[in-house]
Write an enzyme that holds these catalytic residues in place. Structure first.
Site, PDB file in Angstrom:
ATOM      1  N   LYS A 192       0.853  -1.185   0.000  1.00 27.47           N
ATOM      2  CA  LYS A 192       0.000   0.000   0.000  1.00 27.47           C
ATOM      3  C   LYS A 192       0.890   1.236   0.000  1.00 27.47           C
ATOM      4  O   LYS A 192       1.700   1.434   0.897  1.00 27.47           O
ATOM      5  CB  LYS A 192      -0.896  -0.021   1.243  1.00 27.47           C
ATOM      6  CG  LYS A 192      -1.754   1.230   1.390  1.00 27.47           C
ATOM      7  CD  LYS A 192      -2.758   1.104   2.513  1.00 27.47           C
ATOM      8  CE  LYS A 192      -3.507   2.409   2.693  1.00 27.47           C
ATOM      9  NZ  LYS A 192      -4.490   2.322   3.769  1.00 27.47           N
ATOM     10  N   LYS A 245      -2.174  -1.552  -3.924  1.00 30.78           N
ATOM     11  CA  LYS A 245      -3.057  -0.389  -3.836  1.00 30.78           C
ATOM     12  C   LYS A 245      -2.239   0.882  -3.900  1.00 30.78           C
ATOM     13  O   LYS A 245      -1.238   0.956  -3.187  1.00 30.78           O
ATOM     14  CB  LYS A 245      -3.792  -0.459  -2.485  1.00 30.78           C
ATOM     15  CG  LYS A 245      -4.643   0.735  -2.169  1.00 30.78           C
ATOM     16  CD  LYS A 245      -5.155   0.650  -0.756  1.00 30.78           C
ATOM     17  CE  LYS A 245      -5.882   1.957  -0.451  1.00 30.78           C
ATOM     18  NZ  LYS A 245      -6.271   2.048   0.912  1.00 30.78           N
TER      19      LYS A 245
HETATM   20  C1  PBG Z   1      -7.429   3.380   5.770  1.00 30.06           C
HETATM   21  C2  PBG Z   1      -7.701   3.263   4.308  1.00 30.06           C
HETATM   22  C3  PBG Z   1      -7.495   4.217   3.302  1.00 30.06           C
HETATM   23  C4  PBG Z   1      -7.966   3.644   2.129  1.00 30.06           C
HETATM   24  C5  PBG Z   1      -8.403   2.365   2.440  1.00 30.06           C
HETATM   25  N1  PBG Z   1      -8.224   2.144   3.784  1.00 30.06           N
HETATM   26  C6  PBG Z   1      -6.995   5.599   3.378  1.00 30.06           C
HETATM   27  C7  PBG Z   1      -5.613   5.894   3.787  1.00 30.06           C
HETATM   28  O1  PBG Z   1      -4.766   5.012   3.937  1.00 30.06           O
HETATM   29  O2  PBG Z   1      -5.356   7.087   4.011  1.00 30.06           O
HETATM   30  C8  PBG Z   1      -8.006   4.318   0.794  1.00 30.06           C
HETATM   31  C9  PBG Z   1      -9.119   3.885  -0.097  1.00 30.06           C
HETATM   32  C10 PBG Z   1      -9.435   4.805  -1.210  1.00 30.06           C
HETATM   33  O3  PBG Z   1      -8.785   5.850  -1.442  1.00 30.06           O
HETATM   34  O4  PBG Z   1     -10.397   4.482  -1.929  1.00 30.06           O
HETATM   35  N2  PBG Z   1      -6.101   3.218   6.131  1.00 30.06           N
HETATM   36 ZN    ZN Z   2      -5.621   3.929   8.211  1.00 30.40          ZN
END
Ligand code: PBG
Ligand code: ZN
Length: 322
Positions: A192, A245
């Site tokens: 991620k 992601k």
């Molecule tokens: C929480 C989370 C996020 C997303 C999924 N789970 C946001 C982040 O990490 O700031 C992003 C999903 C999206 O942008 O559609 N950690």
């Molecule tokens: Zn988070």
């Protein structure tokens, strides 16, 4: 001469040689659940997506069932936030209620719950802070364990830790096994990235960090090899499904992950990707087909399943094509 056009001459031939097909069964639809009653409110940063209160979830669950989209990923927006995100592991928290409600409305629905703290902490970071404001990795794991076990108890089908703490999958696997949930799968948000493409989500989930950024835990977008190390770690810790992601700007990472690891691979087409495409289509700048093109490309790169805000649009389109 190579006559590539021979197999492009008719729709039937093109269909015969098509290498990648979308299938509703591969789609996972994110749902945002808020506290309160009678709420179905469009999200300004994600046009076409809504905040639902638990009592209104039947609207969306029925629509999903009709379209055979049978996988959802839940995000909760609590009414109260604190330093340790205690609403995330409260027995009657918004996600716990949503899990029970959806499983009651539709037992066949695969309900996946995102496990993180940023929607629940008053500072908006994905973990517990020390006095200097640094996210404490190992202390955070203890909270993630509590959250995951609480979702398991509510009847969730899978947990998806998105926190990017080191050792998170191992910690959840251990806690879930201890509590008797050894058959509950974990989908790791393995690779991620610290990405600007999460902007509309943070708006929607009220989860933007109050100070600083997430670069001490999420990955630098300049790095590809590091993604393989992160994914390998999640697998060794017991992840059942791995994830890359965001998706569209990271097709190289998806491709490499699909070739290196024999695990089901999910790709998350995130909020910013949705917002860009949606706005371009809504304003007539591009044609609706870019939605199909984008998801097909993600699958062509090697994703087995795609988490996307377009899941219902795609399901509708696939139904029309049949
Ligand atoms: C929480 C989370 C996020 C997303 C999924 N789970 C946001 C982040 O990490 O700031 C992003 C999903 C999206 O942008 O559609 N950690
Ligand atoms: Zn988070």
């Amino acid at each position: 001469m190579y006559r590539g056009r021979r197999l492009r001459m008719t729709p039937a031939l093109r269909s015969l040689v098509k290498e990648t097909r979308l299938d509703v069964h591969d789609l996972i639809f994110p749902i945002f659940v808020v506290e309160g009653t009678g709420i179905k409110k469009e999200i300004a940063s994600l046009p076409g997506m809504y905040h639902y209160s638990v009592d209104r979830l039947n609207d969306i669950v029925e629509e999903m069932e009709k379209l055979h989209v049978m996988n959802c990923l839940l995000f909760g927006i609590p009414a109260h936030k604190d330093a340790c995100g205690s609403e995330a592991y409260r027995e009657d928290g918004v996600i716990q209620q949503a899990i029970r409600k959806i499983k009651k409305l539709c037992p066949e629905m695969v309900v996946i719950a995102d496990v993180c703290m940023c929607e629940y902490t008053d500072h908006g970071h994905c973990g517990i802070l020390d006095a200097a404001g640094n996210v404490q990795n190992d202390e955070t794991l203890l909270y993630l364990q509590k959250i995951a076990c609480s979702y398991a108890k509510a009847g969730v089908d899978m947990v998806a830790p998105s926190d990017m703490m080191d050792g998170h999958v191992e910690a959840l696997r251990f806690a879930l096994d201890e509590a008797g949930y050894e058959n509950l799968p974990i989908m790791g948000y393995s690779a991620k990235y610290a990405s600007g493409y999460y902007g509309p989500f943070r708006e929607a989930a009220h989860s933007a960090p109050g100070f600083g950024d997430r670069r001490s835990y999420q990955m630098d977008y300049a790095n590809g090899k590091e993604a393989m190390r992160e994914i390998r770690a999640d697998i060794e810790e017991g992840a059942d499904i791995i994830m890359v992601k965001p998706a569209m700007a990271y097709l190289d990472v998806i491709k490499e992950a699909s070739q290196c690891f024999a695990k089901p691979l999910a790709a998350y087409q995130v909020s910013g990707e949705y917002a860009m495409l949606k706005m371009a289509v809504d304003q007539g700048i591009m044609q609706n087909d870019i939605i199909m093109e984008s998801i097909t490309a993600i699958k062509r790169a090697g994703a087995d399943m795609v988490i996307t805000y377009f899941a219902l649009d795609i399901a509708r389109r696939l139904k029309e094509e049949r």
